[in-house]
Scaffold this active site. Structure first.
Site, short mmCIF file in Angstrom:
data_model
loop_
_atom_site.label_atom_id
_atom_site.label_comp_id
_atom_site.label_asym_id
_atom_site.label_seq_id
_atom_site.Cartn_x
_atom_site.Cartn_y
_atom_site.Cartn_z
N CYS A 1 1.72 14.59 1.91
CA CYS A 1 1.08 14.04 0.72
C CYS A 1 -0.05 14.95 0.26
O CYS A 1 -0.86 15.40 1.08
CB CYS A 1 0.55 12.64 1.01
SG CYS A 1 -0.44 11.97 -0.33
N ASP B 1 7.02 -4.11 11.33
CA ASP B 1 5.80 -3.29 11.22
C ASP B 1 5.81 -2.58 9.87
O ASP B 1 6.81 -2.61 9.15
CB ASP B 1 5.70 -2.29 12.38
CG ASP B 1 4.25 -1.86 12.61
OD1 ASP B 1 3.36 -2.27 11.82
OD2 ASP B 1 3.99 -1.14 13.57
N CYS C 1 3.59 6.13 -6.98
CA CYS C 1 3.90 7.40 -6.34
C CYS C 1 4.61 7.05 -5.03
O CYS C 1 4.05 6.34 -4.19
CB CYS C 1 2.65 8.21 -6.06
SG CYS C 1 3.02 9.74 -5.17
N CYS D 1 -10.86 7.34 2.10
CA CYS D 1 -12.19 6.87 1.78
C CYS D 1 -12.24 5.55 1.02
O CYS D 1 -11.23 5.02 0.57
CB CYS D 1 -12.90 7.90 0.87
SG CYS D 1 -12.97 9.53 1.54
#
Lengths: 469, 469, 469, 469
Positions: free
Chosen positions: C400, C363, C451, C12
């Protein structure tokens, strides 16, 4: 009756207006709303301004196609024509929707027609040999091309229309809008489809049905005669003459317009459609009398004839069903527990009116018979002791070449079964169809010749060709 | 009458079913089609499966919201509820559409209700002080929260529903779906809004009106009593008891359900709505007799009372108008030449039935009066010699706290003018309203107490608070 | 990389603004356009006025949801928040789209958050035992309820936010809009997701990324610190304090924000995302040097790291592909003759740049590996002599819990295969991943704890419960 | 540059394929996705089967028009053509979208073309005098009619195409699909617009650009020569001949195809478009050298020339902006506080790359100049010390008759102002346009004659008429 598949359809509605006020497109929009019952698949409006013609058309209902600002995107014009179309096939058929705009050597015209050109294939081939090409697959394009061809040759649109119209065979009630604002309306010599004219202080309008004139503030004046060509300029009729004269014996006004197609508030040849249907009911009462307690019509198509039957028989008229006005084209869930009575979602019987009663049930026609059978069962399960079916048209047996969209003859129950057989199949206690003579008599207050070939049969189409000159 | 703005509205319809077939959502969809007349702005269906509840709801008609594969995206469930909603306000009000799904400490419920909770504001505040928060602005969320609160406290949904329902004031006919498939239906103790129950070999359904039971293959059994709570599990009623008993004198069944809201094929407390309206017409004929040639009803809301007036007076019933079934919410072009008779696009008079006639015109109510005036003028211009207006409800004067969506009292013509004044303003030759007693008598075959405050007035809402415990 | 299914996603974006101009909703709309890359499934805007909050939200892109007059239907407000959402599941999930508006005892708030509350289930249950009920299924509702609960208990929204935030575990960057126009922004103590603040002469804005501040005319000021709660009133910051302090060792800023999620023109903790990616390329060049003729990035996600690799290695940077900007979510026809090279419809190699060349291809990550294999084949068929794949993130191996939407670990190619195995499977001539240390070093100019559990692994979520008080 | 209004446009793309696999329509769909950059307003596909042609076309992007099952509603055909169209005018212009299907005396054809027929008006009039009529207003209908006319006269479609093509003046790259599955492609003798051919084991395809061949699994073979007519049957080229020979001095391949219109991965006359643009940058560096720190391209149209400028000047190439990929045609809220920098919502500068730098900014052209001015301001506000604008095409001054959709000459800044004047107006520190010779030299690896009249001017259209015979 009430289902899409179990109902006869006629193809189209036309409207045109020339007024001394720049609101011809808006008036045409309102008129198409009033004529929507004649075609719900697509519609369009063409308006002329400054020797050009602007046209908007699409699939969908009038209120859908012209929603939002779409209507406003047409020019403020004093002349416009419009069209509602019944069935379109194929994904991209939007180019088949009418009006059809044609640009040719000396001008531009838009055309919209109601009916079926029976020699369209021949004319198409003939025009091709003149060098014409075609983009769409509809009769309208053939008609437009033909008019354009002769408008050039005759050096005048009116003369071209007359010349072109003489080559057309079949049913056609047509409005033509010229780039210069002239409006020309004409009708085939047999007068298959209705077309009428009205006026008010600001101008003139022509419409498939008089209900559109009423709805738009025009005063109905008269039907355009079979074979008549009317020219309207600047809100005035400047010419009107019956020029198409080769009538074909046996042809005439499609009597199904009185039976079902037209709105009951329309008037044809002086006879209100409501009155015609009422008379059919009166006549049915005398042709097929029955002892019963109540008379009910199947909404909405049988209501007027039911009133007539009641008047003729003295049996009280009672509301038998409530029709659901919101289903439209909605999908209905095929619940297993409802298969018996799925028809009740559309037509729910009024038990308290029906219980213990001998019912005369009046409808306008039986096509396949499947829905009728369900309605009869529904009435009986609602407590009706007897159901006497009365039909305000004769047994429907034959294909129509003039615009009525009927099932293959094999699917017509009246083609497979006798009246007794039908009565048994639909589970009625008795069944009576009005006679062809009775039907004609019910419409007798008008002086029209009628086409009744869907009941009575008739020759097939001639193969005679008319070579274009 | 027929316009959006000149008509009273009631807010909603509810439906719920528990069946031994995994098609509860489909049945609910069909039922909502049958109940669409009670609310056209939004709708939703919730179905339970595996202790969860899936819910689909949106603005739009039932056939629009559940078009395509949307219905199929609901699970194959044996229990479902549905709702149609009248008015939504604001662009994003989709979250206000019902059913409302609530997850709480020990389960999940979906609720849908018809009516108006008069102490919603108080309850909302009370619940907030218990820690509740609210996402939407509708009464439904308050009701759901209240039920959830007490379902936890009482450790049982049924007990929670009863406890919660005892706090609710106003009008409410409610269906509650539990995650485990239980269906609970209840109705306020005054019985303002209808709610009935039916069954078939596979299960049970509850609906705002019996027409939905008919349409979905259930056999109407009885009304759910005012104050009754019914629990349905696995297609069987497992509990039904009248537990809400604090009736308020003067309250009762909204008599406007008989007058206008309900479909004529529904039955309330044993009295078919059709019959009630017919009786209103009979009564009107005796309360306000008049010498006339024909009786016409204003489609569709005045048709049944017109039949009754005809029966009571002996004056023949005649179809006075043809209603355009296709206009719906379409924009109408405001042509200058049509301003006088724009109403004819929606309602076209049948001249041949009206010309030279003294007409009794029957409708269910007059709200603002503007449309009535146009109809009277239209009839006169169609040739009617006299127009005697008869109304099957008393003068509509007062605001309603129980769910009827009326105009500000200032806009109600009966609040501004005497009956004579109204008669003059709408241009009728005479005007007669049924009396309150007459209206009650017309519905007398049922044993209901009626709420007639919109005609007769009554106390305003008490300010008494019920603190939640 | 470029396909929906072969790419990691974060959920988001949030934005909020308080300005001394009644255009907060419009500014928020523009900001959401700038943040659209963080979530394309749904979006919403809430604006406060007169102690109420109006909210519009729906599935779809920002430009779709707020097309036409929709944006105008929000009030002219001085404070607003907005949200873009990545994935929605289920047909009716519109009620899960944010912002979430909550009405509670003493006010109204709207909340929008980015991240994943790891103890949402526990909090939900805890809140239920306090009597809360839930309509939607999202974490946002839990968070809103929690804030509302403590806003009441603490008798102040800011105090409530702090209290509530102390119960939240996981990743959360949140904006809260109060009915009175106050805007509160806060960020979890570990600072998983970005959140920054900017201002201009008229007011203040907070945004997930600084690119939204740039795009809307605000000057980026600083990141909101992990654990900080900022209050903005009338276009001024009135309070800002780091109040959430219980950091968890091993947690920190999601390094994938630098690798892929954030836009390259955003700045986090003083380090431009573009620079971080460029540094990753530099570092890759030293960790995995290779003799080659050209360096190409995979558009768009590998372009910046490719520039860095070129700078670090001295091998020229060349455009290797043209990306089709119009495909979006269009269906691609599965032609049999194209199966080999369907990828070329999305990414077409520039043959003249590639033919005969030893290519370093850069990439950001490899998820499933299927697309990489196709790209390598495509390059070779375009004439590349060798393809050396370099990846600017370490092997992606672990699930995750903090908001990154990854495949099941089984589908992660780095979980199944060694680096050599992956290299063989995708057909590259060599393959090099940046090391975890190298990645951290590339981002070293900032002082953040990172993290990196998706690469390095780490404990699973504790089961420790925090009972609400 | 990047805005809709401040950019030159070319009108269309064409594609056609004949394959020994019944998936011609699907391949055409994919090809149109690859050609979407040439036209985003409308598109269509025509497929032949059983001597008929089915055509679907509508306004909208390829993925929108052929969403859902629309593509499947085309027949499983071995031959198809497709078209993307740039601008449509008027609400109902759907009938102007191509391909155009024409039925004529001896068959059916569909045509799609790219370019502009300069004598369309004359041909239209000429054809009208042969009796042709027209429904739409596009050149395509004229071309179709002309082909149909001569297909009949010559009794063969190929012969008809050649005869017809000899009457056409202007720019035209055309594909014709016959009802019998034959595919004919031809190109005007001056070769204004590109058209190329490719093949694979199953058949042949022709396309406006080679990128569409790549994307659909065809191997690019060669350009179709100016004036060449190619016939393809059953996946084989059965005839190819240069038959249109009347070249006009000064006409030739539109050099703007190399500058901007074509995709960089397309190859024209052996010269990759990418290479041409890179060469333009090289040339610009030598024509307009400047001392600077970095070179940036304006995304996406200036990126390749920027790479060339960097190579030519030795000044490092750096990414200067991030382009928002999601705005598309979305409305942007006109916030007062953002008016200055609204451009940053579309193109946000990368400050850390720009701060304190002397920037060479490369773009393909300047039309009105308004956007350029904003970009320069934005760069400066991002810290750029100097901005030196370099344009990879000469000053754009003249109207185009061959298909390029330019502003009125009055709006072209290069028409109003000298180079110095433009430089001042856009606020750049220096401005350099490539010379016409330099541009030609940059494209010199190909042997094409170029049309450069938009830069250099040229005679107006001759009034010479070609009477049809």
């Amino acid at each position: 009756m009430f289902t899409g598949t179990d109902k006869i359809h006629e193809e189209c509605a036309v409207f045109g207006t020339s007024v001394r006020a720049a609101e011809a497109a808006g008036i045409t929009y309102n008129a198409l709303l009033a004529l929507q019952h004649r075609g719900q698949e697509g519609c369009g409006i063409a308006a002329s301004i400054d020797n050009t013609i602007h046209c908007i058309k699409d699939r969908g209902l009038v209120g859908e196609v012209f929603s939002g600002d779409v209507l406003n995107s047409l020019p403020a014009s004093t002349a416009a024509i419009g069209h509602c179309r019944y069935s379109t096939t194929g994904v991209n058929s939007v180019c088949n929707v009418q009006p059809f705009v044609t640009e040719y050597l000396t001008g531009r015209i838009a055309t919209a027609h109601n009916g079926n050109i029976t020699n369209a294939r021949d004319l198409r081939d003939g025009l091709k040999s003149f060098g014409a090409h075609f983009d769409a697959t509809s009769d309208s394009e053939v008609m437009s091309t033909l008019i354009a061809l002769y408008a050039v040759r005759e050096n005048d649109v009116r003369a071209g229309v007359i010349k072109a119209a003489n080559y057309l065979r079949g049913a056609f009630s047509v409005v033509v809008l010229c780039g210069d604002g002239r409006l020309i309306a004409f009708r085939d010599p047999d007068g298959f489809r209705p077309l009428c004219i009205g006026r008010n202080r600001l101008g003139v309008a022509v419409a498939s049905e008089s209900c559109a004139l009423d709805s738009c503030g025009f005063v109905f004046e008269r039907d355009i005669a079979p074979g008549e060509v009317v020219v309207i300029e600047n809100g005035e009729v400047t010419s009107s003459e019956v020029v198409l004269k080769n009538r074909t014996p046996g042809n005439g006004f499609c009597i199904f317009e009185y039976v079902y197609f037209s709105r009951p508030d329309s008037v044809v040849d002086g006879l209100p459609v409501y009155d015609a249907r009422f008379n059919m009911g009166l006549r049915l009462a005398s042709e097929h009398p029955v002892e019963a307690d109540i008379v009910c019509g199947v909404p909405d198509s049988g209501l007027e004839a039911a009133a007539g039957f009641s008047a003729g028989s003295g049996i009280p008229l009672v509301q038998g069903f409530v029709k659901n006005r919101y289903i439209g084209r909605s999908f209905i869930y095929p619940s297993q527990m409802q298969r018996e009575n799925a028809v009740r979602l559309k037509l729910n019987p009024l038990k308290s009116n029906l219980a213990g009663k001998r019912v005369v049930l009046v409808d306008d026609s039986i096509v396949r018979g499947t829905t009728c059978a369900k309605i009869v069962r529904t009435l009986k399960s609602a407590g009706a002791k007897e159901v006497h079916f009365r039909i305000s048209s004769p047994p429907f047996k034959h294909t129509c070449h003039y615009g009525t969209d009927i099932d293959s003859e094999n699917n017509l129950i009246a083609n497979r079964l006798s009246v007794d057989g039908i009565c048994r199949e639909i589970g009625a206690d008795s069944l009576g169809y009005i006679s062809v003579e009775g039907l004609k008599a019910a419409c007798g207050r008008c002086n029209l010749d009628f086409c009744v070939k869907c009941f009575a049969g008739g020759e097939t189409l001639s193969n005679q060709k008319n070579d274009l000159e």
